[in-house]
Design an enzyme around this catalytic site. Structure first.
Site, short mmCIF file in Angstrom:
data_model
loop_
_atom_site.label_atom_id
_atom_site.label_comp_id
_atom_site.label_asym_id
_atom_site.label_seq_id
_atom_site.Cartn_x
_atom_site.Cartn_y
_atom_site.Cartn_z
N LYS A 22 0.84 -1.21 0.00
CA LYS A 22 0.00 0.00 0.00
C LYS A 22 0.87 1.25 0.00
O LYS A 22 0.68 2.16 -0.81
CB LYS A 22 -0.90 0.00 1.26
CG LYS A 22 -1.54 1.34 1.55
CD LYS A 22 -2.52 1.26 2.71
CE LYS A 22 -2.00 1.74 4.04
NZ LYS A 22 -1.69 3.17 4.15
N ASN A 23 1.82 1.30 0.92
CA ASN A 23 2.59 2.54 1.08
C ASN A 23 3.57 2.79 -0.06
O ASN A 23 4.10 3.90 -0.17
CB ASN A 23 3.31 2.55 2.43
CG ASN A 23 2.33 2.73 3.59
OD1 ASN A 23 1.14 2.94 3.37
ND2 ASN A 23 2.84 2.64 4.80
N CYS A 116 -5.77 7.73 9.03
CA CYS A 116 -6.05 7.12 10.33
C CYS A 116 -5.81 8.11 11.46
O CYS A 116 -4.90 8.93 11.40
CB CYS A 116 -5.13 5.93 10.53
SG CYS A 116 -5.80 4.43 9.86
N ARG A 121 -0.66 14.28 13.18
CA ARG A 121 -0.33 14.19 11.76
C ARG A 121 -0.44 15.53 11.03
O ARG A 121 -1.18 15.67 10.05
CB ARG A 121 -1.18 13.12 11.08
CG ARG A 121 -1.05 11.78 11.74
CD ARG A 121 -1.63 10.67 10.93
NE ARG A 121 -0.64 10.08 10.04
CZ ARG A 121 -0.81 8.94 9.39
NH1 ARG A 121 -1.92 8.29 9.50
NH2 ARG A 121 0.13 8.46 8.62
N PRO A 122 0.31 16.53 11.49
CA PRO A 122 0.27 17.81 10.79
C PRO A 122 1.01 17.73 9.45
O PRO A 122 1.71 16.75 9.18
CB PRO A 122 1.03 18.74 11.75
CG PRO A 122 1.89 17.86 12.57
CD PRO A 122 1.23 16.51 12.62
N ILE A 123 0.86 18.75 8.61
CA ILE A 123 1.57 18.78 7.32
C ILE A 123 2.51 19.98 7.26
O ILE A 123 2.94 20.38 6.18
CB ILE A 123 0.60 18.76 6.12
CG1 ILE A 123 -0.38 19.95 6.17
CG2 ILE A 123 -0.16 17.46 6.04
CD1 ILE A 123 -1.06 20.21 4.84
N ASP A 305 3.85 0.69 12.29
CA ASP A 305 2.66 0.05 11.73
C ASP A 305 2.44 -1.37 12.26
O ASP A 305 1.35 -1.92 12.10
CB ASP A 305 2.74 0.02 10.20
CG ASP A 305 2.47 1.38 9.59
OD1 ASP A 305 2.08 2.30 10.32
OD2 ASP A 305 2.64 1.53 8.37
N ARG A 397 -8.90 -0.53 4.29
CA ARG A 397 -8.01 0.50 3.73
C ARG A 397 -6.66 -0.10 3.32
O ARG A 397 -6.00 0.44 2.43
CB ARG A 397 -7.75 1.61 4.77
CG ARG A 397 -8.92 2.53 5.01
CD ARG A 397 -8.47 3.74 5.81
NE ARG A 397 -7.20 4.22 5.27
CZ ARG A 397 -6.25 4.78 5.98
NH1 ARG A 397 -6.41 4.99 7.26
NH2 ARG A 397 -5.13 5.18 5.41
C1 UD1 Z 1 3.88 7.00 6.59
C2 UD1 Z 1 3.07 5.75 6.34
C3 UD1 Z 1 2.51 5.20 7.66
C4 UD1 Z 1 3.64 5.00 8.65
C5 UD1 Z 1 4.48 6.26 8.80
C6 UD1 Z 1 5.71 6.05 9.66
C7 UD1 Z 1 2.15 6.02 4.12
C8 UD1 Z 1 0.94 6.22 3.28
N1 UD1 Z 1 1.97 6.07 5.44
O1 UD1 Z 1 2.99 7.99 7.14
O2 UD1 Z 1 1.87 3.94 7.38
O3 UD1 Z 1 3.09 4.65 9.91
O4 UD1 Z 1 4.93 6.71 7.51
O5 UD1 Z 1 6.48 5.01 9.18
O6 UD1 Z 1 3.23 5.76 3.62
N2 UD1 Z 1 4.98 15.00 11.01
C9 UD1 Z 1 4.90 16.34 11.35
N3 UD1 Z 1 4.76 17.27 10.35
C10 UD1 Z 1 4.71 16.92 9.04
C11 UD1 Z 1 4.81 15.55 8.70
C12 UD1 Z 1 4.93 14.61 9.70
O7 UD1 Z 1 4.95 16.70 12.52
O8 UD1 Z 1 4.58 17.81 8.18
C13 UD1 Z 1 5.12 13.99 12.09
C14 UD1 Z 1 3.93 13.04 12.16
O9 UD1 Z 1 2.89 13.60 12.91
C15 UD1 Z 1 4.56 11.83 12.84
C16 UD1 Z 1 5.99 11.83 12.29
O10 UD1 Z 1 6.20 13.14 11.77
O11 UD1 Z 1 4.57 11.99 14.23
C17 UD1 Z 1 6.28 10.82 11.22
O12 UD1 Z 1 5.30 10.91 10.23
P1 UD1 Z 1 5.61 10.52 8.69
O13 UD1 Z 1 6.88 9.75 8.60
O14 UD1 Z 1 5.48 11.76 7.88
O15 UD1 Z 1 4.40 9.53 8.40
P2 UD1 Z 1 3.43 9.53 7.16
O16 UD1 Z 1 4.17 9.84 5.92
O17 UD1 Z 1 2.20 10.28 7.50
#
Ligand code: UD1
Length: 416
Positions: A22-23, A116, A121-123, A305, A397
């Site tokens: 998936k990822n 989820c 999960r901020p961006i 995960d 999902r």
């Molecule tokens: C991806 C995976 C998810 C996995 C995660 C960690 C996909 C679709 N999802 O999620 O299954 O659990 O990696 O291996 O590939 N963060 C911020 N600001 C940002 C971005 C992230 O603070 O702008 C924080 C997140 O809240 C989290 C941490 O960084 O605490 C890691 O998140 P990230 O590695 O970005 O995970 P995803 O890409 O969302």
């Protein structure tokens, strides 16, 4: 109709093939936007997150066709840059389209992405890093607009490792003007898969598989055919099914080389593992206490995960253990549900203490997110009596059909 019924207490015996990742599929599908023409993606899992990604691509003007696990994306007609809010809302990976669409169209407007509920999960880091590449972003309460007449390369020294930010920057950089450096880049195998797809299409990326990616922008990418690798998290799920229920199973295509931290942990808990060129053979059940704390980390550390799945195995082994979650702050939502089944687990901050004890009993429990939902199903396989896991849509999902795969492994389980 949105549930799984499990008749527990039966040990496993059988074989199943592990679906495509998936990822890896999601960012690769987003990457097709960078390519003018028709891309063919093989071994793409038939799961609802992929369905939503395809809907998003269609809404942008792509022509998408699918035959089982084979997807064809024709990006020739891409014209729009507004995305349907229902698909953006349910899937965090819609953020992946940001980098790709900026490269293709120069503008994007979208709602903040969902996914989820496993933490804030901020961006912020996605937006901050893209601004460095010449993107102007206007943030509203519910949506934001991003615009770049021309993307240019940049040196990104990131404050922490993020899978999504690394992927978004790779997607923004491959067609940008000049060189982009990403450090520390996430090293997850899914990022390697994305880079391999882009390299095949003509991108210039070095450092693949390391924490420093260097991307030299090219003028154009060409259409490709690409096979998505197997899903290490799904393989880990069925491995924990055997850890919980006992027995012996063969997980065809399990990507063992990507699962070293997981395999080491399963072995310490008492599983007998044999790595074959075409998959993983698992024998026995968890019977040992994991003496050290199980800490989730970025790759190649233990994946967040699979944390709730190993929590289920710890609770069922009767031996207990401790878990520290360092990636997401809200990934213990399964705990009250496991406690309803008789587990003794307490949470303090980002640590969970799983105490050993008697057998678990089946009851009605609720999935609250994808992997936690799968963990409840796996726990129910080994618990006494008949159990129901509600909210199957969370599990759908990420799993093509968890009941079919587990039946292939000898479980007594059905859709309900
Ligand atoms: C991806 C995976 C998810 C996995 C995660 C960690 C996909 C679709 N999802 O999620 O299954 O659990 O990696 O291996 O590939 N963060 C911020 N600001 C940002 C971005 C992230 O603070 O702008 C924080 C997140 O809240 C989290 C941490 O960084 O605490 C890691 O998140 P990230 O590695 O970005 O995970 P995803 O890409 O969302």
């Amino acid at each position: 109709m949105d549930a799984v019924r499990i008749y527990g207490g039966k040990s496993l015996s059988g074989q199943t093939r592990i679906q495509g990742s998936k990822n890896a599929s999601l960012p690769i599908l987003a990457a097709t936007l960078l390519i003018d023409g028709i891309c063919e993606i093989e071994n793409c899992p038939d799961i609802s997150d992929v369905y939503h990604m395809l809907r998003l691509l269609e809404s942008l003007g792509c022509q998408v066709s699918r035959e089982k696990n084979h997807i064809r994306v024709d990006t020739g007609g891409v014209a729009a840059h507004d995305m349907p809010s229902d698909s953006v809302g349910v899937m965090r990976s819609s953020i992946m389209l940001l980098g790709a669409l900026l490269a293709r169209m120069g503008a994007v407007s979208m709602e903040y992405p969902g996914g989820c509920v496993i933490g804030k999960r901020p961006i912020d880091q996605h937006l901050c890093a893209l601004r460095r590449m010449g993107v102007e972003i206007v943030e509203g309460r519910e949506e934001f607009c991003a615009r770049a007449s021309k993307l240019h390369g940049a040196v990104h020294e990131l404050p922490f490792v993020s899978v999504g930010v690394t992927e978004n920057l790779v997607l923004a950089a491959v067609l940008a003007e000049g060189e982009t450096v990403i450090h520390p880049a996430a090293r997850e195998p899914e990022i390697q898969a994305l880079c391999e797809f882009l390299l095949k299409a003509g991108a210039e990326i070095s450092g693949v598989g390391t924490d420093r990616l260097v991307i030299r922008g090219v003028k154009k990418l060409h259409p490709v055919r690409f096979r998505v690798p197997a899903d290490r998290i799904v393989a880990g799920t069925y491995l924990t099914a055997c850890l919980c229920a006992g027995g012996s199973v063969f997980l065809e295509d399990a990507p063992c080389e990507q699962m070293q931290s997981v395999l080491a942990c399963a072995e310490r808990m008492g599983a007998g593992l044999t790595v074959w060129p075409d998959g993983l053979f698992v024998e026995g059940r968890a019977c040992n206490r994991l003496e050290e704390v199980l800490v989730t980390e970025v790759y190649p550390g233990f994946p967040t995960d699979l944390q709730s799945l190993f929590m289920a195995a710890m609770a069922l082994s009767g031996q207990g253990g401790q878990i520290e979650e360092t990636v997401f702050e809200n990934r213990f939502r399964i705990v009250p549900e496991l406690c309803k089944m008789g587990a003794d687990i307490t949470v303090e901050g980002n640590r969970a203490h799983v105490r050993g004890g008697g057998p678990l009993h089946n009851t009605i429990v609720e999935a609250k997110e994808l992997r936690g939902g799968a963990a409840l199903v796996v726990a129910a396989l080994a618990a006494e009596g008949t159990g129901i896991v509600r909210n199957r849509h969370f599990i759908d999902r990420g799993y093509e059909d968890i009941t079919l795969s587990l039946r292939e492994l000898g479980a007594d389980i059905e859709l309900a």
